[in-house]
Design an enzyme around this catalytic site. Structure first.
Site, mmCIF file in Angstrom:
data_model
loop_
_atom_site.group_PDB
_atom_site.id
_atom_site.type_symbol
_atom_site.label_atom_id
_atom_site.label_comp_id
_atom_site.label_asym_id
_atom_site.label_seq_id
_atom_site.Cartn_x
_atom_site.Cartn_y
_atom_site.Cartn_z
ATOM 1 N N MET A 1 -1.850 -1.303 -8.897
ATOM 2 C CA MET A 1 -1.682 -0.410 -8.012
ATOM 3 C C MET A 1 -1.544 0.906 -8.248
ATOM 4 S SD MET A 1 -0.885 -2.847 -4.834
ATOM 5 C CE MET A 1 -1.249 -1.670 -3.223
ATOM 6 N N ALA B 1 -4.349 2.505 -0.972
ATOM 7 C CA ALA B 1 -4.053 2.041 -2.346
ATOM 8 C C ALA B 1 -4.645 0.692 -2.430
ATOM 9 C CB ALA B 1 -2.484 2.065 -2.522
ATOM 10 N N ASP B 2 -4.407 -0.294 -1.469
ATOM 11 C CA ASP B 2 -4.929 -1.750 -1.557
ATOM 12 C C ASP B 2 -6.520 -1.690 -1.776
ATOM 13 O OD1 ASP B 2 -2.557 -2.868 -1.174
ATOM 14 O OD2 ASP B 2 -2.615 -2.863 0.867
ATOM 15 N N ALA B 3 -7.242 -0.662 -1.019
ATOM 16 C CA ALA B 3 -8.549 -1.044 -1.080
ATOM 17 C C ALA B 3 -9.031 -0.253 -2.370
ATOM 18 C CB ALA B 3 -9.240 -0.204 0.037
ATOM 19 N N ASP C 1 0.884 -0.932 -0.078
ATOM 20 C CA ASP C 1 -0.023 0.083 0.062
ATOM 21 C C ASP C 1 0.619 1.274 0.105
ATOM 22 O OD1 ASP C 1 -2.761 1.246 0.702
ATOM 23 O OD2 ASP C 1 -1.420 2.269 1.933
#
Length: 383
Positions: A196, A164-166, A137
C-alpha cells in the site's frame, strides 16, 4: 460480456479490500475467481449487523465463487493444493509471514505449480523496519504523503473513500496482467509484490515530482489553485463543480454565463496567472453569482457556453443522470437470497460492447459442494 481473461483461473485468499479488489478486477475481465475463505465467518468484510453479506463485501466481490477451507486441516489443505495446482494466479493480502503459517507461502505454492503467478499485497512491504506494522487505508495515505493533500487545515479530519485500499488492488491487478503476458513467452510464473505504501507513493507522483523539480511541497489547495477548480453552491442549496484550467475560451464562456462579459478585463482576472493569484476573490465573486439561480439553470447556461462543469452529485443522483443512463452504468443480477442485486459495471468495454452481465457476490461457501464433488471424482478417476 467479452471475457478477455477467459480460461484464467485465480485463487484469491483476500480479506477486506486490497486482495478482493484485485481479484474482482480480474473477474470483471472474465477470469474465473475462486475466493478461499475461513469456515464459518469468511472474509471479515462480510460481517454486518449479524449477517455475512455486508455492502462493503458486496463492493469488491462480484463475479466470484466462494469456498471455505481451513488449510491447517490436512483434508482442506489437500483441496487447497489441488486448487493451486490448477490455477494461474494466487492472490493474498496477509501481513508478511501469515501466508507461510497457513501453508500458502510463495515458495511452497510455486513449487506445487511453477506456472503460478503469486501476488502478495502488504501494507509496508515484505521486509524492512515497518514490514510487520498493521496498515489500513488511512495509515497508507498518511505514510505516502497523500493524506496531507486531502486534509482541510481549517477542519482537519479524514475524508473520502478508502482510496489507498482500492488503488493498491488496481496496482496488484496491473502487475498480475503483466506477469500473465510474460508467461506466454517464458512458460513460468512470477512473484508479484505490491504494498500500500508503494502504491500510494506512486499515485502521489505529482506531488513528489513538484518537490523534486521545484522544491515545492504541495498543499490541499495547490492543485485546485493551479487547475482553477471550483465548487459553488447554487440558489437551491445544490452544488456545482467547474474546472477552468484552459483554454481561455472557457473563461469567456463563464463570464458570459454569469452575465459579466467584461470579467476578463479586470486586471485581477485578465490572465491565467492573475486568476491563480486572485483565486480567493474569484471564489467570492462566483459564489455570490451562483447563489442567484438554482443548479439546473446554471447547468443549462454553462452548457450553452461550453464551460467544463458538472453537478456535484451524491450517490443517489449520479446514476440517474442522462449520460450515466445512456452508458448503462447501473447493472443488476439475481441476488443469492432472492430479488435483484444492483451494482456499477466495469468501465472497460471491448469492441464497443459494454460489460452488462455480472454475477452477484457469492454467499459464504457457495462452491464448497462442487469443489468436494470434483475432488472425489478426481480420486475415483485416478484409481
Amino acid at each position: 460480456m467479452i471475457k478477455v481473461l477467459e480460461g484464467v483461473r485465480v485463487i484469491e485468499q483476500g480479506t477486506f479490500i486490497t486482495g478482493p479488489n484485485a481479484g474482482m478486477l480480474l473477474a470483471d475481465l472474465g477470469a474465473e475467481v475462486i475466493k478461499v475463505e475461513k469456515p464459518g465467518s469468511g472474509d471479515p468484510f462480510r460481517a454486518f449487523k449479524g449477517g455475512l453479506y455486508s455492502p462493503h463485501f458486496q463492493t469488491y466481490n462480484r463475479n466470484k465463487r466462494s469456498v471455505t477451507l481451513n488449510t491447517k486441516e490436512p483434508e482442506d489443505l489437500a483441496l487447497f493444493d489441488q486448487l493451486i495446482a490448477d490455477a494461474d494466479v494466487y492472490i493474498q493480502n496477509f501481513r508478511p509471514g501469515t501466508a507461510e503459517r497457513l501453508g500458502a507461502g510463495e515458495e511452497r505454492l510455486r513449487a506445487l505449480n511453477p506456472k503460478l503467478i503469486y501476488c502478495s499485497i502488504s501494507g509496508f512491504g515484505q521486509d524492512g523496519p515497518a514490514a510487520g506494522r498493521p496498515a489500513y487505508d488511512t495509515v497508507a495515505q498518511a505514510a505516502s504523503g497523500f493524506l496531507s493533500l486531502l486534509i482541510n487545515p481549517e477542519n482537519p479530519r479524514v475524508v473520502g473513500p478508502a482510496m489507498a485500499d482500492a488503488l493498491t488492488g488496481f496496482y496488484a491487478a496491473y502487475g498480475i496482467l503483466g506477469a500473465l503476458h510474460e508467461r506466454h513467452r517464458t512458460g513460468l510464473g512470477r512473484a508479484v509484490d505490491v504494498s500500500m505504501l508503494e502504491a500510494m507513493c506512486h499515485f502521489n507522483l505529482d506531488a513528489f515530482t513538484h518537490y523534486f523539480a521545484e522544491g515545492e511541497v504541495m498543499t490541499p489547495y495547490s492543485r485546485p489553485s493551479v487547475s482553477q477548480s471550483y465548487v459553488l453552491e447554487c440558489g437551491d442549496g445544490k452544488w456545482i463543480a467547474l474546472h477552468m484550467s484552459s483554454p481561455e475560451k472557457f473563461w469567456q464562456g463563464l463570464a458570459n454565463a454569469i452575465d459579466q462579459p467584461d470579467l476578463l478585463s479586470d486586471a485581477r482576472f485578465c490572465s491565467r496567472e492573475k486568476r491563480i493569484d486572485h483565486q480567493e476573490q474569484l471564489i467570492d465573486l462566483l459564489g455570490e453569482r451562483f447563489k442567484q439561480r438554482d443548479r439546473d439553470a446554471w447547468c443549462r447556461r454553462l452548457e450553452e457556453e461550453d464551460v467544463p462543469h458538472a453537478p456535484m452529485y451524491d450517490s443517489s443522483e449520479a446514476l440517474r443522470d442522462a449520460q450515466a443512463r445512456h452508458l448503462q452504468l447501473e447493472i443488476n443480477a439475481p441476488h443469492p437470497a432472492g430479488g435483484e442485486w444492483r451494482t456499477v459495471r466495469s468501465p472497460v468495454s471491448f469492441d464497443h460492447q459494454p460489460p452488462l452481465t455480472v454475477s452477484a457476490p457469492p454467499e459464504l461457501g457457495d462452491y464448497d459442494e462442487a469443489l468436494r464433488s470434483a475432488a472425489r471424482a478426481r480420486l475415483v478417476k485416478e484409481g
